[in-house]
Design an enzyme around this catalytic site. Structure first.
Site, PDB file in Angstrom:
ATOM      1  N   THR A 154      -4.221  -3.928 -36.224  1.00  0.00           N
ATOM      2  CA  THR A 154      -3.286  -3.358 -37.195  1.00  0.00           C
ATOM      3  C   THR A 154      -3.243  -4.198 -38.472  1.00  0.00           C
ATOM      4  OG1 THR A 154      -1.617  -4.525 -35.900  1.00  0.00           O
ATOM      5  CG2 THR A 154      -1.759  -2.153 -35.597  1.00  0.00           C
TER       6      THR A 154
ATOM      7  N   SER B  81     -16.741 -34.064 -36.524  1.00  0.00           N
ATOM      8  CA  SER B  81     -15.832 -33.529 -35.507  1.00  0.00           C
ATOM      9  C   SER B  81     -16.127 -34.171 -34.162  1.00  0.00           C
ATOM     10  CB  SER B  81     -15.970 -32.008 -35.404  1.00  0.00           C
ATOM     11  OG  SER B  81     -16.849 -31.672 -34.367  1.00  0.00           O
TER      12      SER B  81
ATOM     13  N   ALA C 210     -12.871 -17.964 -27.534  1.00  0.00           N
ATOM     14  CA  ALA C 210     -12.058 -17.318 -26.502  1.00  0.00           C
ATOM     15  C   ALA C 210     -11.124 -16.271 -27.087  1.00  0.00           C
ATOM     16  CB  ALA C 210     -11.247 -18.375 -25.750  1.00  0.00           C
TER      17      ALA C 210
ATOM     18  N   SER D 145      -9.553 -20.321 -32.815  1.00  0.00           N
ATOM     19  CA  SER D 145      -9.929 -21.710 -33.100  1.00  0.00           C
ATOM     20  C   SER D 145     -10.333 -21.852 -34.563  1.00  0.00           C
ATOM     21  CB  SER D 145     -11.073 -22.148 -32.183  1.00  0.00           C
ATOM     22  OG  SER D 145     -12.162 -21.262 -32.316  1.00  0.00           O
ATOM     23  N   SER D 146     -10.903 -20.800 -35.147  1.00  0.00           N
ATOM     24  CA  SER D 146     -11.320 -20.910 -36.550  1.00  0.00           C
ATOM     25  C   SER D 146     -10.113 -20.936 -37.481  1.00  0.00           C
ATOM     26  CB  SER D 146     -12.292 -19.792 -36.931  1.00  0.00           C
ATOM     27  OG  SER D 146     -11.733 -18.536 -36.688  1.00  0.00           O
TER      28      SER D 146
ATOM     29  N   ASP E  50      -4.308 -14.129 -37.794  1.00  0.00           N
ATOM     30  CA  ASP E  50      -4.530 -15.411 -37.122  1.00  0.00           C
ATOM     31  C   ASP E  50      -4.006 -16.567 -37.966  1.00  0.00           C
ATOM     32  OD1 ASP E  50      -5.855 -13.600 -35.564  1.00  0.00           O
ATOM     33  OD2 ASP E  50      -7.867 -14.295 -36.094  1.00  0.00           O
TER      34      ASP E  50
HETATM   35  C1  GLA Z   1      -9.277 -10.872 -34.691  1.00  0.00           C
HETATM   36  C2  GLA Z   1      -9.065 -10.976 -36.188  1.00  0.00           C
HETATM   37  C3  GLA Z   1      -7.642 -10.600 -36.582  1.00  0.00           C
HETATM   38  C4  GLA Z   1      -7.237  -9.267 -35.961  1.00  0.00           C
HETATM   39  C5  GLA Z   1      -7.576  -9.243 -34.472  1.00  0.00           C
HETATM   40  C6  GLA Z   1      -7.308  -7.909 -33.852  1.00  0.00           C
HETATM   41  O1  GLA Z   1      -8.517 -11.848 -34.041  1.00  0.00           O
HETATM   42  O2  GLA Z   1      -9.329 -12.283 -36.618  1.00  0.00           O
HETATM   43  O3  GLA Z   1      -7.524 -10.561 -37.979  1.00  0.00           O
HETATM   44  O4  GLA Z   1      -7.831  -8.199 -36.637  1.00  0.00           O
HETATM   45  O5  GLA Z   1      -8.920  -9.594 -34.236  1.00  0.00           O
HETATM   46  O6  GLA Z   1      -5.967  -7.642 -33.823  1.00  0.00           O
END
Ligand code: GLA
Length: 384
Positions: free
Chosen positions: A37, A69, A126, A130-131, A175
């Site tokens: 979304t 790292s 996963a 992490s990014s 994220d």
């Molecule tokens: C990944 C993307 C997010 C989002 C999700 C799905 O995590 O990085 O921006 O689109 O997928 O909700």
């Protein structure tokens, strides 16, 4: 010192022969509900987890940049000029992409290089971002050290830009937002159009519940393949329906969408429209302390991703079915899909038996051994 700060302090000393100016950290995230979304200008409800990237950073007086790292201990060298030309690759593309995006965002390319050492306990690949954790750790560090005065929303935008342009993954802003806006014991309710944020208390502890994450070990890639394809289908759907983004449609528009769109595009649109509604309903349920209602919305979200958006895989479906059969409050795949993790909201005492059951189911299918662990809603990015 936390384990992460000790590790980066030691690495920084070994690699660069001095002590860093400071330490910053930024967490990964898990998404409770609201999948795909974000790039449709809609709603999401992730939380920042208790696993983070920690960085030790010192500004330099010249234009050199050195990065190292704990993953391999190898020093990578770059400089401001190469960053300006977007000449970077490998894991360094995340921190260097952030530096580049800061220049784009502020209209002034940074004039000083830096040394950075990075450590992370966010599992890579996963679906726990992490990014975003590394992007946001570097972003908060540079914001402080360079005195940029950028807001958290700015930092999230910069992180997404770095991810989109530098790394080439056409992702949304969920994220990075979860990583900067996270708060202990709360979820981040984000309007991805306005970036208005509300922290919604979860009350899992008080209810004796934990969130179990099961990494299926099925690898996914968002720079290519299904993720990009879904994004394009959503854009097509919005254009055909005459709206700027699918966020602008409601459940009442679905019959019209079904008449206008080809069946596949319609199913993609239906997922986004119903998922936005589920996020809003989830926030209402959580505010009312109705965790069972929230659980049924999680279950419905999974069905929508499996059948309408078609981003689940057999391993994710198996985790969800196993969790539901074991009496979970709710369960769903989380993140971009095509692999990665599923989550289950369960009573604390049921977490380990469920993890064991899932291991058994995977073994019976001959699938890769899954990795189950619990996560806690935690504070967002900042100085340590
Ligand atoms: C990944 C993307 C997010 C989002 C999700 C799905 O995590 O990085 O921006 O689109 O997928 O909700």
């Amino acid at each position: 010192m936390t384990a992460g700060t000790e590790a980066v302090a030691a690495l920084f000393g070994r690699a660069f022969g001095s002590a860093p100016a400071g330490f910053w950290r930024a967490p990964g995230r898990v998404n409770l509900i609201g999948e795909h979304t974000d790039y449709n200008d809609g709603f999401v409800l992730p939380f920042a987890i208790d696993r983070a990237t920690t960085v030790a950073v010192t500004l330099r007086d010249d234009s050199r940049i050195r990065l190292v790292s704990t993953f391999d201990g190898v020093v990578v060298e770059s400089d401001l000029d190469r960053v300006r030309r977007r000449d970077f690759d490998g894991w360094a593309a995340y921190p260097l992409g952030v530096l580049w995006a800061i220049g784009e965002h502020t209209g002034r390319a940074p004039e000083r290089g830096f040394d950075v050492a990075v450590d992370s306990d966010v599992p890579v690949g996963a679906g726990l971002s992490s990014s975003a954790a590394i992007e946001m750790a570097v972003a908060v560090a540079l914001n402080d050290l360079l005195g940029l005065g950028l807001t958290r929303a700015d930092l999230a935008r910069i992180g997404r830009r770095a991810e989109n342009i530098a790394v080439g993954a056409p992702t949304g802003i969920m994220d990075q937002s979860a990583s900067v806006f996270g708060q202990a014991d709360a979820a981040v309710f984000l309007d991805c159009r306005t970036l208005a944020v509300e922290q919604v208390p979860l009350g899992f502890d008080a209810a004796g519940l934990v969130l179990l994450v099961i990494d299926t070990k099925v690898e996914h890639q968002h720079a290519t393949g299904g993720y990009r394809d879904r994004r394009e289908a959503c854009e097509r759907g919005a254009a055909a329906m005459g709206v700027p983004a699918l966020r602008d449609l409601t459940i009442d528009d679905l019959p019209r969408a079904q008449q206008h769109l080809d069946p596949v595009t319609y199913r993609r649109v239906k997922h986004i429209v119903t998922e936005d509604a589920r996020v809003l309903a989830s926030v209402a349920a959580l505010k009312a302390g109705d965790l069972h209602r929230f659980g049924t919305l999680m279950d419905a979200s999974h069905v929508s991703m499996r059948d309408d958006f078609e981003i689940s895989v057999p391993q994710l479906d198996a985790v969800v079915e196993t969790a539901q059969a074991a009496g979970a409050i709710g369960a769903r795949m989380t993140g971009g899909g095509f692999g990665g993790c599923a989550i289950a909201l369960v009573h604390a005492q049921d977490a380990e038996p469920l993890a064991e059951r899932v291991r058994q189911v995977f073994a019976d299918h001959g699938w890769h051994e899954p990795v189950p662990f619990t996560v806690r809603p935690s504070d967002g990015a900042g100085a340590v």
